[in-house]
Design an enzyme around this catalytic site. Structure first.
Site, PDB file in Angstrom:
ATOM      1  N   HIS A   4      38.710  43.558 -22.456  1.00 23.17           N
ATOM      2  CA  HIS A   4      37.907  42.946 -21.393  1.00 23.17           C
ATOM      3  C   HIS A   4      37.210  41.742 -22.020  1.00 23.17           C
ATOM      4  O   HIS A   4      36.156  41.864 -22.641  1.00 23.17           O
ATOM      5  CB  HIS A   4      36.894  43.964 -20.856  1.00 23.17           C
ATOM      6  CG  HIS A   4      36.079  43.446 -19.714  1.00 23.17           C
ATOM      7  ND1 HIS A   4      36.522  43.447 -18.408  1.00 23.17           N
ATOM      8  CD2 HIS A   4      34.844  42.879 -19.680  1.00 23.17           C
ATOM      9  CE1 HIS A   4      35.607  42.924 -17.626  1.00 23.17           C
ATOM     10  NE2 HIS A   4      34.579  42.560 -18.373  1.00 23.17           N
ATOM     11  N   ASP A  26      31.836  38.499 -21.186  1.00 25.18           N
ATOM     12  CA  ASP A  26      31.239  37.614 -20.175  1.00 25.18           C
ATOM     13  C   ASP A  26      30.698  36.359 -20.863  1.00 25.18           C
ATOM     14  O   ASP A  26      30.744  36.238 -22.085  1.00 25.18           O
ATOM     15  CB  ASP A  26      30.122  38.338 -19.409  1.00 25.18           C
ATOM     16  CG  ASP A  26      28.948  38.687 -20.300  1.00 25.18           C
ATOM     17  OD1 ASP A  26      29.179  39.284 -21.380  1.00 25.18           O
ATOM     18  OD2 ASP A  26      27.794  38.353 -19.969  1.00 25.18           O
ATOM     19  N   GLU A  81      35.660  46.343 -23.775  1.00 20.38           N
ATOM     20  CA  GLU A  81      35.071  45.005 -23.880  1.00 20.38           C
ATOM     21  C   GLU A  81      34.840  44.691 -25.365  1.00 20.38           C
ATOM     22  O   GLU A  81      34.979  45.559 -26.233  1.00 20.38           O
ATOM     23  CB  GLU A  81      33.741  44.921 -23.090  1.00 20.38           C
ATOM     24  CG  GLU A  81      33.223  43.489 -23.014  1.00 20.38           C
ATOM     25  CD  GLU A  81      32.131  43.249 -21.965  1.00 20.38           C
ATOM     26  OE1 GLU A  81      31.767  44.199 -21.245  1.00 20.38           O
ATOM     27  OE2 GLU A  81      31.650  42.105 -21.893  1.00 20.38           O
ATOM     28  N   ASP A  99      43.132  50.972 -23.006  1.00 17.80           N
ATOM     29  CA  ASP A  99      43.391  49.577 -23.379  1.00 17.80           C
ATOM     30  C   ASP A  99      43.798  48.819 -22.114  1.00 17.80           C
ATOM     31  O   ASP A  99      44.972  48.507 -21.912  1.00 17.80           O
ATOM     32  CB  ASP A  99      44.492  49.518 -24.442  1.00 17.80           C
ATOM     33  CG  ASP A  99      44.813  48.080 -24.826  1.00 17.80           C
ATOM     34  OD1 ASP A  99      43.992  47.187 -24.532  1.00 17.80           O
ATOM     35  OD2 ASP A  99      45.891  47.854 -25.413  1.00 17.80           O
TER      36      ASP A  99
END
Ligand code: 9MR
Length: 589
Positions: A502, A183, A564, A555
């Site tokens: 991610h 993020d 992530e 994965d």
């Protein structure tokens, strides 16, 4: 220590031979990047087979023959495995493994510099995580991108109407810094342990780090590259301190944004709530950095030490000001662990005491006060992660013992060595030769393995006992392929590696290969990303059935719980790989 998880159920391999004469061997699980000549080298075969192992060089000459070892059960994967120790193979080269005369896959490399590229890539990744600036093709290659998150108008949470205030919103500039993970948030608590770990690489292996170049833009050409990169985040951290010394928890949007490139993530960003753990983590790394940068940039070092002292003073005045995630905020919470700030106080006090002495302070009242605070809370042996920084205080005092009280130094060394001994005991007897505990299998389990390796490296630095280095090697082996998934957990490295992390930039840049050098979080049974109750819109297929922690991994970009990436996971990977390189290369401090 509760040893119950460490029990193994061993059967002699000849039992298996009488049961099956199968010639289909499950391939070996190995460190896919290779092993230094003098390193411990273990390879794991899932299954139970009576055949021994032959190691042949590329000309076909057999260099080592071993009988089938006992079969061990590994509770964490529910597998039976056989583990061979091939440490006797020391000559540099590529080797192939045979059982019962048959080739059984995955070549083994023995040689120097086997982790050199990994060290560089894992450090270079921090450049790819930079906010507020464009990544130019000359540095970023096919992962070049436009600047995102200028962060020149970050709203102080609670000061605008959207977050319950009256006014238009007080804003601050909070530029630079690394995105935390997949993020685009920037979080002080997680930056704390990350920066500590990266600076420790420099503190412990400066000459080795100086010998590496990984092609990043140079703003401060007289700095070593690692300190150039870390400064990019320290500069951001400094923006997070309010005038009264208190430090905001994070800069983020109110909710996580979608999977887009940074320049397309344009929701308003907030500086969210000053608190005690953020202020203390900030104080600790600013103090540490003031020591590390002092010789090359005294003005910057002085600035950081002053910031550290005022953050610490704020925390002393506000010891109960813990972060609580407001209802309208859904980004990473990084809430304090059970200890409620004691571990952060211990760590910040240790760093500040050392930093004041390094800056030339006499043992005056202020300096002594830090050591008194440190004494008020005994060291505890908890493994280091963002939620518990006890071990970082112990590392500091044990390895920089010069000016600390002798009693404190003895206590810190005891904590580090006891923990390292526990890890050795488990590593040497576990089926996979991995020093892991049941509590190692949480969100970010791969970083727990790397951080265990760091404890072992510290024990080695304290004692020069090679067996600690062997334990550290076991941790790295696991991350680089000696695991039930048969992959390195690092993008772009090894024979097989994650392709769908991610990671918003990798998901949205239309480049097939993910950004290289990223350690993914790794397996655990939390399954927070699975649509378990059928109500959520987020479906992560195919791993819901996994019922053993080391198997619960996928994965797939959907798996923010296992696939992530994060700055506090890459930093210990970089430390571990750099430590083994520098130590085996014999590069002095
Ligand atoms: O690493 C964090 C892990 O210990 C927590 O269990 C998890 C849930 O709160 O959050 C992890 O950190 C994430 C952070 O909150 C936001 N950025 C991504 C981080 C890695 O997943």
């Amino acid at each position: 220590m509760n040893k119950s998880w460490n029990v193994c159920f061993c059967t002699a391999a000849f039992v298996a031979a009488s049961l099956s004469a199968s010639s289909a061997f499950a391939g070996p699980l190995v460190n896919q990047l290779g092993y230094y000549p003098d390193a411990e080298k273990t390879v794991v075969f899932p299954g139970n087979d009576a055949n021994g192992l032959e190691v042949r060089d590329l000309k076909g000459k057999t260099v080592l023959k071993l009988k089938a070892p006992l079969v061990y059960d590994w509770d964490y994967s529910g597998e039976e495995v056989q583990t061979f120790d091939i440490s006797a193979v020391k000559a540099p080269g590529t080797y192939r493994l045979f059982r019962g005369g048959e080739y059984v896959g995955t070549p083994i490399v023995v040689g120097k510099n086997v982790y050199g590229d990994l060290v560089k890539a894992s450090l270079k990744w921090f450049y790819y995580q930079r906010s507020s600036m464009a990544l130019e093709p000359q540095y970023a290659g096919k992962w070049a991108r436009a600047a995102g998150h200028k962060d020149d108008h970050v709203i102080v949470y609670g000061s605008d109407k959207a977050t319950g205030g009256k006014g238009a919103g007080k804003t601050i500039k909070s530029q630079r810094g690394w995105y935390d993970a997949g993020d685009y948030g920037k979080y002080i608590v997680n930056s704390g342990i990350t920066v500590f770990t990266l600076l420790e690489i420099y503190e412990h292996f400066p000459k080795y780090v100086d010998s590496l170049k990984w092609n990043i833009p140079r703003e401060f050409p007289k700095y070593p590259e690692l300190l150039e990169e870390v400064r990019y985040n320290l500069d951001w951290m400094l923006t997070m301190q309010d005038k009264d010394g208190g430090v905001y928890h994070k800069v983020s949007t109110l909710k996580f944004g979608g999977s887009v490139l940074p320049e397309n993530d344009i929701a308003p960003r907030y500086a969210i709530i000053k608190n005690v753990t953020a202020s203390l983590d900030f104080a600790a790394v600013m103090a540490q950095a003031s020591v590390v940068y002092r010789n090359i940039d005294k003005a910057y070092a002085d600035k950081m030490l002053k910031a550290a002292e005022s953050a610490y003073a704020w925390a002393k005045k506000n010891p109960e000001a813990f972060y609580k995630q407001p209802d309208d905020v859904q980004t990473g919470s990084y809430m304090p662990g059970d200890e409620n700030g004691k571990d952060e106080f211990r760590w910040a006090a240790a760093e500040l005491f050392r930093a004041k002495v390094a800056a030339g302070a006499k043992a005056d009242k202020a300096t002594a006060a830090y050591q008194e605070d440190l004494k008020a809370n005994a060291f505890t042996p908890d493994g280091a992660w963002w939620g518990n920084v006890n071990m970082l205080a112990a590392f500091r005092v044990a390895l920089d013992s010069a000016n600390f009280d002798a009693e404190l130094v003895a206590a810190a060394k005891k904590v580090v060595l006891n923990e390292a001994n526990n890890l050795r005991a488990v590593g040497d007897t576990s089926a996979y030769r991995l020093p892991a505990f049941p509590w190692s299998w949480n969100w970010g389990s791969n970083s727990a393995m790397a951080n265990n390796g760091i404890v072992l490296v510290h024990a080695y630095l304290l004692t020069k006992d090679k067996s600690y280095l062997d334990g550290a090697q076991q941790c790295l082996d696991y991350l680089l392929g000696k695991n039930p998934q048969d992959i390195t957990y690092v993008t772009g490295f090894g024979y097989r590696s994650p392709h769908n992390p991610h990671h918003r930039p990798s998901e949205s840049d239309m480049v097939d290969d993910p950004v290289p050098g990223m350690l993914v979080g790794g397996p655990h049974l939390g399954k927070q990303d699975i649509n378990l109750d059928g109500k959520e819109n987020w479906k992560c297929p195919n791993y819901a059935a996994a019922d053993k922690p080391a198997l619960a991994y996928i994965d797939n970009r959907c798996s923010y719980a296992t696939n992530e990436v994060a700055i506090n996971w890459n930093a210990p990977l970089a430390y571990l790989a750099a430590a083994l390189e520098a130590i085996y290369l014999g590069i002095p401090k």
